[in-house]
Design an enzyme around this catalytic site. Structure first.
Site, mmCIF file in Angstrom:
data_model
loop_
_atom_site.group_PDB
_atom_site.id
_atom_site.type_symbol
_atom_site.label_atom_id
_atom_site.label_comp_id
_atom_site.label_asym_id
_atom_site.label_seq_id
_atom_site.Cartn_x
_atom_site.Cartn_y
_atom_site.Cartn_z
ATOM 1 N N ARG A 123 0.843 -1.174 0.053
ATOM 2 C CA ARG A 123 0.056 -0.039 -0.285
ATOM 3 C C ARG A 123 0.742 1.297 -0.202
ATOM 4 N NH1 ARG A 123 -3.190 -3.595 2.819
ATOM 5 N NH2 ARG A 123 -4.951 -4.105 1.545
ATOM 6 N N LYS A 145 4.807 11.319 -11.480
ATOM 7 C CA LYS A 145 4.118 10.749 -12.449
ATOM 8 C C LYS A 145 4.711 9.085 -12.748
ATOM 9 C CE LYS A 145 1.609 13.354 -15.827
ATOM 10 N NZ LYS A 145 1.247 13.567 -17.158
ATOM 11 N N GLU A 187 13.299 17.040 -25.228
ATOM 12 C CA GLU A 187 12.514 17.870 -24.247
ATOM 13 C C GLU A 187 13.140 18.891 -23.514
ATOM 14 O OE1 GLU A 187 9.771 16.177 -23.464
ATOM 15 O OE2 GLU A 187 9.889 14.102 -24.096
ATOM 16 N N LYS A 229 10.214 22.501 -14.633
ATOM 17 C CA LYS A 229 9.242 21.358 -14.312
ATOM 18 C C LYS A 229 8.567 21.495 -13.028
ATOM 19 C CE LYS A 229 7.688 16.740 -15.194
ATOM 20 N NZ LYS A 229 8.002 15.408 -15.757
ATOM 21 N N GLU A 239 -2.148 17.300 -12.871
ATOM 22 C CA GLU A 239 -2.767 17.753 -14.179
ATOM 23 C C GLU A 239 -4.052 17.789 -14.504
ATOM 24 O OE1 GLU A 239 -0.273 15.772 -17.353
ATOM 25 O OE2 GLU A 239 -1.775 16.067 -18.908
ATOM 26 N N ARG A 243 -0.744 21.846 -16.077
ATOM 27 C CA ARG A 243 0.444 20.834 -16.287
ATOM 28 C C ARG A 243 0.419 20.494 -17.657
ATOM 29 N NH1 ARG A 243 2.730 15.824 -12.292
ATOM 30 N NH2 ARG A 243 4.463 15.280 -13.960
ATOM 31 N N ASN A 247 2.842 19.324 -22.304
ATOM 32 C CA ASN A 247 2.544 18.462 -23.753
ATOM 33 C C ASN A 247 2.890 19.252 -24.961
ATOM 34 O OD1 ASN A 247 1.526 16.322 -21.939
ATOM 35 N ND2 ASN A 247 -0.858 17.156 -22.098
ATOM 36 N N HIS A 250 3.741 17.381 -27.841
ATOM 37 C CA HIS A 250 3.504 16.005 -27.798
ATOM 38 C C HIS A 250 1.950 15.485 -28.304
ATOM 39 C CE1 HIS A 250 6.542 16.412 -25.136
ATOM 40 N NE2 HIS A 250 6.632 14.859 -24.625
ATOM 41 N N HIS A 254 2.956 12.170 -30.187
ATOM 42 C CA HIS A 254 2.144 11.048 -29.939
ATOM 43 C C HIS A 254 1.419 10.394 -31.181
ATOM 44 C CE1 HIS A 254 1.933 12.248 -25.521
ATOM 45 N NE2 HIS A 254 2.718 11.447 -25.631
ATOM 46 N N HIS A 266 10.721 8.519 -29.244
ATOM 47 C CA HIS A 266 9.875 9.608 -28.829
ATOM 48 C C HIS A 266 10.400 11.281 -29.152
ATOM 49 C CE1 HIS A 266 6.950 11.600 -25.814
ATOM 50 N NE2 HIS A 266 8.073 12.052 -25.331
HETATM 51 N N1 LIG Z 1 7.338 10.260 -15.401
HETATM 52 C C1 LIG Z 1 7.321 11.102 -16.307
HETATM 53 O O1 LIG Z 1 6.777 12.356 -15.894
HETATM 54 C C2 LIG Z 1 7.763 10.860 -17.784
HETATM 55 C C3 LIG Z 1 8.076 11.959 -18.611
HETATM 56 C C4 LIG Z 1 8.671 11.828 -19.689
HETATM 57 C C5 LIG Z 1 8.882 10.355 -20.127
HETATM 58 N N2 LIG Z 1 8.482 9.321 -19.043
HETATM 59 C C6 LIG Z 1 8.937 7.967 -19.480
HETATM 60 O O2 LIG Z 1 10.192 7.801 -19.791
HETATM 61 C C7 LIG Z 1 10.392 6.749 -20.479
HETATM 62 C C8 LIG Z 1 11.617 7.054 -21.594
HETATM 63 O O3 LIG Z 1 12.874 7.061 -20.722
HETATM 64 P P1 LIG Z 1 14.434 7.130 -21.115
HETATM 65 O O4 LIG Z 1 14.635 7.729 -22.503
HETATM 66 O O5 LIG Z 1 15.180 7.427 -19.995
HETATM 67 O O6 LIG Z 1 14.434 5.446 -21.549
HETATM 68 P P2 LIG Z 1 15.067 4.373 -20.885
HETATM 69 O O7 LIG Z 1 14.987 4.283 -19.230
HETATM 70 O O8 LIG Z 1 14.743 3.008 -21.659
HETATM 71 O O9 LIG Z 1 16.546 4.377 -21.169
HETATM 72 C C9 LIG Z 1 17.126 4.464 -22.475
HETATM 73 C C10 LIG Z 1 18.165 3.397 -22.758
HETATM 74 O O10 LIG Z 1 19.326 3.926 -22.174
HETATM 75 C C11 LIG Z 1 20.057 3.042 -21.060
HETATM 76 N N3 LIG Z 1 20.594 3.806 -20.114
HETATM 77 C C12 LIG Z 1 20.184 4.441 -19.151
HETATM 78 N N4 LIG Z 1 21.078 5.170 -18.653
HETATM 79 C C13 LIG Z 1 22.321 4.818 -19.141
HETATM 80 C C14 LIG Z 1 23.666 5.319 -19.096
HETATM 81 N N5 LIG Z 1 23.873 6.119 -17.931
HETATM 82 N N6 LIG Z 1 24.588 4.960 -19.887
HETATM 83 C C15 LIG Z 1 24.223 3.976 -20.855
HETATM 84 N N7 LIG Z 1 22.986 3.435 -21.169
HETATM 85 C C16 LIG Z 1 22.139 4.256 -20.111
HETATM 86 C C17 LIG Z 1 18.949 2.126 -20.688
HETATM 87 O O11 LIG Z 1 19.353 0.842 -20.509
HETATM 88 C C18 LIG Z 1 18.124 2.179 -22.217
HETATM 89 O O12 LIG Z 1 18.311 1.222 -22.803
HETATM 90 C C19 LIG Z 1 9.460 6.523 -21.240
HETATM 91 O O13 LIG Z 1 8.725 5.085 -20.918
HETATM 92 C C20 LIG Z 1 8.405 7.491 -20.979
HETATM 93 O O14 LIG Z 1 6.885 7.085 -20.944
HETATM 94 C C21 LIG Z 1 8.003 9.392 -18.117
HETATM 95 ZN ZN LIG Z 2 7.967 13.709 -24.141
#
Ligand SMILES: NC(=O)c1ccc[n+]([C@@H]2O[C@H](COP(=O)([O-])OP(=O)(O)OC[C@H]3O[C@@H](n4cnc5c(N)ncnc54)[C@H](O)[C@@H]3O)[C@@H](O)[C@H]2O)c1
Ligand SMILES: [Zn+2]
Length: 364
Positions: A123, A145, A187, A229, A239, A243, A247, A250, A254, A266
């Site tokens: 929980r 999020k 971003e 942010k 949101e 917030r 987007n 996006h 998307h 992305h």
């Molecule tokens: N929570 C939120 O507000 C929010 C906002 C934007 C995006 N997201 C989410 O974030 C995700 C994308 O995040 P991402 O782009 O970090 O992807 P990811 O976590 O998949 O990382 C991208 C790649 O980089 C590798 N990696 C990570 N750190 C590394 C490092 N220091 N050195 C070498 N390789 C490394 C990972 O293993 C992976 O292969 C999506 O699922 C998206 O929905 C969430």
């Molecule tokens: Zn984004």
């Protein structure tokens, strides 16, 4: 740079963000206040573990001992409920109870999955984020999020749970593939366009330093994005309205991701979406052409696409927009720039104008 997010609730909550090159060397002290009397469970992106565990072992991070280290095969394909169950079972087997705290080390996938797991494990237990990609350092680790994907769409299951603290060390970016870095830059450009003219000017003047991963520039850009942010999230954590400015780019972004079955990355989709939003704003007389030109130039400096590939017809994009689950009550809502550093939300889109803008964006 240290930031504090103050969030309403009873009792009110705070979440802190620390950004500094070399922070990983001071982690034992930085985390100490959050770990008192609690057992730490580490969930690492397994790729990041491979690259970094020797170094962090030598830095004596607190509680970094088997069986409290869980390795997670982080990928968008594995950002699923099944992964949450798998990780939860490993936590139980490692003895984690309600006095545990989980620390996520990895990119946005790891942060979103671990945040979600923490918010429902027994929980809800606290979590800490140590983001290691540019995208997670400038965007996903801040704001609370969490979530996982369904076959029907991304992030359709999730919760809001603020990390107790987010520790950001740009040093991690040394091992990040350039292609992933670029994705995060989309971003950063979005954030500058929507909220900060000074950050925009800085980006235009410091591409070379950022490309060389100079820590001063990285720390400045990451810190500024986190502050921007945090301001938005403090004003509208769940949101309810404001917030949604995040987007920007996006909406079309998307649609392009979905139409390509996520073959378009992305950040690439967001870059094209930013250009669509700017061109639409130009058509509506909200911004001068110079803003569109500066945006396209900045994206190009990072090898981010600005033209929409011919395989995505404007008609298909408009149709995909209409079925986007994130659209509110069937209304197309768009965030549009009104200058560099400011946006408006518009609901009164002329779909024919949008179609024409997309068509022009395809041609050049
Ligand atoms: N929570 C939120 O507000 C929010 C906002 C934007 C995006 N997201 C989410 O974030 C995700 C994308 O995040 P991402 O782009 O970090 O992807 P990811 O976590 O998949 O990382 C991208 C790649 O980089 C590798 N990696 C990570 N750190 C590394 C490092 N220091 N050195 C070498 N390789 C490394 C990972 O293993 C992976 O292969 C999506 O699922 C998206 O929905 C969430
Ligand atoms: Zn984004």
């Amino acid at each position: 740079m240290d930031l504090t997010l103050s969030l309403p609730g009873s009792p009110p909550r705070v979440s802190t963000v620390n950004i500094a090159a070399g922070l990983m060397g001071r982690l034992p002290e930085s985390l100490a206040p959050y770990l008192e009397g609690r057992s730490v469970y580490w969930i690492w992106d397994e790729q990041v573990w491979e690259l970094w565990h020797q170094r962090v072992n030598s830095l004596r991070w607190p509680g970094l001992v088997e069986p409290r280290i869980i390795r997670f095969a982080a990928s968008e394909a594995n950002k699923r409920l099944a992964a949450v169950e798998h990780l939860a079972r490993q936590l139980v087997q490692a003895g984690a109870d309600r006095l545990g705290v989980v620390v996520a080390v990895g990119g946005g996938v790891t942060g979103d999955v671990v945040g979600f797991l923490a918010s429902i494990y027994m929980r809800g237990i606290p979590h800490i984020q140590i983001p290691t990609t540019l995208l997670s350092q400038v965007d996903s680790s801040v704001g609370g999020k969490t979530g996982v994907d369904l076959p029907e769409g991304k992030n359709l299951l999730g919760t809001f749970q603020q990390a107790q603290t987010v520790c950001i060390d740009p040093t991690f970016l040394e091992t990040l593939p350039a292609a992933e870095f670029r994705q995060g830059m989309a971003e950063v450009i979005k954030m500058a366009l929507l909220a900060d003219q000074q950050l925009w000017d800085y980006l235009e003047g410091h591409s070379a330093e950022l490309q060389r991963l100079e820590v001063e520039s990285l720390t400045h850009v990451i810190g500024t994005c986190c502050r921007l942010k945090a301001d938005v999230v403090q004003a509208d954590e769940k949101e309810a309205g404001y917030r949604r400015v995040l987007n920007l780019g996006h909406t079309v972004g998307h649609a392009l991701e979905r139409l390509s079955d996520y073959r378009v990355a992305h950040g690439d989709a967001v870059a094209m979406g930013l250009v669509s939003a700017a061109r639409l704003a130009l058509c509506m007389g909200l911004i001068p052409e110079a803003v569109v030109q500066r945006l396209e130039k900045l994206c190009a400096a990072w090898n981010l696409p600005v033209r929409i590939p011919a395989e995505f017809s404007p008609e298909a994009i408009v149709a995909a927009l209409k079925t986007d689950k994130k659209q509110l009550a069937g209304k197309l809502h768009f965030i549009l720039p009104v200058r560099i550093g400011a946006v408006v939300e518009r609901h009164d889109l002329d779909l024919e104008m949008l179609r024409r803008v997309l068509q022009e964006q395809q041609r050049g």
